[in-house]
Design an enzyme around this catalytic site. Structure first.
Site, PDB file in Angstrom:
ATOM      1  N   HIS A 493       0.808  -1.221   0.000  1.00  0.00           N
ATOM      2  CA  HIS A 493       0.000   0.000   0.000  1.00  0.00           C
ATOM      3  C   HIS A 493       0.845   1.277   0.000  1.00  0.00           C
ATOM      4  O   HIS A 493       0.314   2.376  -0.248  1.00  0.00           O
ATOM      5  CB  HIS A 493      -0.942   0.003   1.215  1.00  0.00           C
ATOM      6  CG  HIS A 493      -2.291   0.580   0.925  1.00  0.00           C
ATOM      7  ND1 HIS A 493      -2.481   1.659   0.080  1.00  0.00           N
ATOM      8  CD2 HIS A 493      -3.537   0.228   1.358  1.00  0.00           C
ATOM      9  CE1 HIS A 493      -3.768   1.940   0.012  1.00  0.00           C
ATOM     10  NE2 HIS A 493      -4.432   1.097   0.775  1.00  0.00           N
ATOM     11  N   ASP A 497      -2.258   1.746  -4.604  1.00  0.00           N
ATOM     12  CA  ASP A 497      -3.546   1.906  -3.935  1.00  0.00           C
ATOM     13  C   ASP A 497      -4.543   0.887  -4.485  1.00  0.00           C
ATOM     14  O   ASP A 497      -4.313   0.265  -5.522  1.00  0.00           O
ATOM     15  CB  ASP A 497      -4.076   3.324  -4.143  1.00  0.00           C
ATOM     16  CG  ASP A 497      -3.164   4.366  -3.499  1.00  0.00           C
ATOM     17  OD1 ASP A 497      -2.635   4.090  -2.407  1.00  0.00           O
ATOM     18  OD2 ASP A 497      -2.974   5.436  -4.107  1.00  0.00           O
TER      19      ASP A 497
END
Length: 520
Positions: A493, A497
């Site tokens: 992350h 995304d």
């Protein structure tokens, strides 16, 4: 000098103590974990002190030389408190002793042969086989041993002319990177001083610890008999057991063997109360009398590969904030396309080849998924190198198909088969496993429908491929047979995304569900 470098070896000094040098001068050649590079000076002055001799190693940020004004006192730089080096392999702190006398090796006509760093993740190597022995004459370029690294078994090349005076690493023994494994020199040379110097505790030379090579350890067995209520009973199966008729009827009803029950009546006679009070958990079963079992185990030492897998994946798992995206792929058209391709192509195309080809094309459209996390920056790779996870006896290897997006599916298939065979026979070379920008891991051939993989850092994503499963679909209210494959994308992350990962999977789905799009 490289993103994975922990220490460097001075291959050659181009300047000597007393020389006047300027900023920009090349003063030495340094062997890193990936290449031999030039060491540039950044100070004008005189080379007052050289602390690391040619062939010796120094940790990153360690003092290798001092430049200053001629005649200047530099001793304070050498006696300042230094940080204790912690060797990752032995995990042992080394104390620095400033007043320890140095051993002069300048007149010793012999050189140490050290364990080279043969891969970017290698911390130690195991001598698989010696091809030379003590007393043999060798030349520069001779192959003197075979070394098992964390990824492959590789040849060890000698760089000195002379005689092998000493072999310090026996077959099957582990030696840390830059540790002495042999000494080559003139016959009669006092090579023991080299060993003494090596054993002298220095901040830039962590102690060499030999680790036993993988070898099964004998199982330790402990027999734990289970005591029973009738442990003193000695009645054999062919000896009549004294019992009352009611006790016999009750035992038969409950499925008890009377020879298991301790009688409390006269002369050991079994009564109804003995049967009622009998605990079958302490007396076996109707068909056999269980008296005890044997607990045993076997300790298997970790191989170099297993240690590296544990270290690298632990670093990734506990540092990268991972999330997972799963998507179903309809493989009906891919199955038909594969049948047609295998009728005309000289190499057999697998479904994994389809996934690698489709992934490489999708990565071009979604470069963020093809990126590295570099702590202070994100490196977006413009090239596509697909790592292909291959299960081997000791663990897992990831050979790399370079520029996969520019290759045909037949070329990918042929290369994948060649790399897979090399991985299983431990014939991979560093160029075969370095530089992957994205990894594909496939367990579908083992009957696994869906799973998640751990990211191979510094990559940002890894794709887990499940098996193709025939199932029932519904279209316009009608049931029909179809084939589904599940893909799970593990994402870091910090770089990728959720929407970015989902977009990549959608593109991948389009290629796999309509394979002709990959070839337009």
């Amino acid at each position: 000098m490289s993103d994975t470098m922990l220490e460097g070896v001075i291959a050659k000094w181009l300047k000597k103590e007393g020389d006047t040098i300027k900023s920009g001068d090349i003063i030495a050649e340094v062997e890193t974990d990936k290449a031999t590079m030039e060491l540039e000076n950044y100070e004008d002055g005189t080379l007052l002190y050289i602390g690391i001799k040619a062939g010796e190693a120094a940790p990153v940020d360690g003092i290798i030389a001092i430049v200053g004004t001629k005649g200047e006192d530099y001793s304070s730089l050498l006696t300042e408190p230094k940080a204790v080096v912690v060797n990752e392999v032995v995990e042992k702190a080394i104390e620095v002793t400033a007043d320890q006398p140095a051993i002069d090796l300048s007149n010793i006509k012999a050189k140490a042969v050290r364990m080279p760093k043969m891969s970017d993740t290698m911390l130690e190597g195991v001598i698989a086989k010696w091809l030379k022995k003590e007393g043999d004459k060798v030349k520069s370029g001779d192959i003197i041993a075979e070394v098992e690294t964390d990824k492959a078994t590789m040849e060890l090349e000698n760089y000195e002319d002379g005689t092998i005076l000493y072999i310090g690493a026996q077959e099957g023994k582990g030696i840390v990177v830059d540790g002495i494994i042999a000494i080559v020199g003139e016959p009669g040379a006092d090579f023991k001083k080299i060993l003494e110097a090596e054993n002298t505790v220095k901040v830039d030379a962590p102690a060499v610890v030999q680790a036993s090579a993988p070898a099964p350890i004998k199982a330790v067995e402990e027999v734990k008999p289970i005591e029973t209520a009738q442990s003193t009973q000695q009645t054999a199966s062919n000896v009549e057991v004294k019992s009352s008729p009611l006790a016999r009827a009750l035992a038969k009803e409950k499925g008890y063997n009377l020879s298991w029950i301790q009688g409390t009546g006269e002369g050991g006679r079994i009564t109804k109360s003995d049967v009622d009070n009998y605990n079958p958990n302490q007396g076996g079963t109707k068909s056999s009398h269980f008296t005890g079992g044997t607990e045993s185990f076997e300790d298997i030492p970790n191989s170099q590969m297993r240690k590296t897998i544990a270290r690298r994946l632990s670093e990734s798992k506990f540092s990268a904030p991972e999330f997972y995206l799963t998507m179903e792929i309809n493989m009906d058209k891919a199955i038909e396309a594969r049948v047609s391709m295998n009728e005309i192509f000289p190499v057999k195309i697998s479904f994994n080849d389809f996934v690698i080809k489709a992934s490489s094309l999708a990565l071009v459209k979604h470069p963020k998924v093809n990126s590295y996390w570099m702590e202070d920056r994100i490196r977006v790779n413009k090239h596509v190198h697909i790592g292909m996870a291959v299960a081997v006896e000791d663990g897992l290897l990831v050979p790399v198909i370079r520029f996969a997006n520019e290759k045909s599916i037949a070329e990918i298939s042929a290369e994948a088969k060649d790399l897979g065979a090399k991985a299983k026979s431990k014939q991979l070379q560093p160029k075969d496993w370095e530089g992957n920008t994205f990894t594909v891991s496939n367990l579908g051939m083992f009957g696994i429908d869906q799973f998640t993989s751990i990211i191979n850092s510094p990559e940002s994503c890894i794709l887990a491929v499940g098996g193709i499963k025939e199932t029932v679909g519904v279209k316009n209210g009608q049931f029909y047979a179809t084939n589904i494959m599940k893909l799970t994308l593990t994402c870091d992350h910090r770089v990728v995304d959720g929407a970015t990962g989902a977009a990549f999977l959608q593109t991948l789905k389009q290629y796999l569900e309509d394979p002709i799009k990959m070839f337009l």
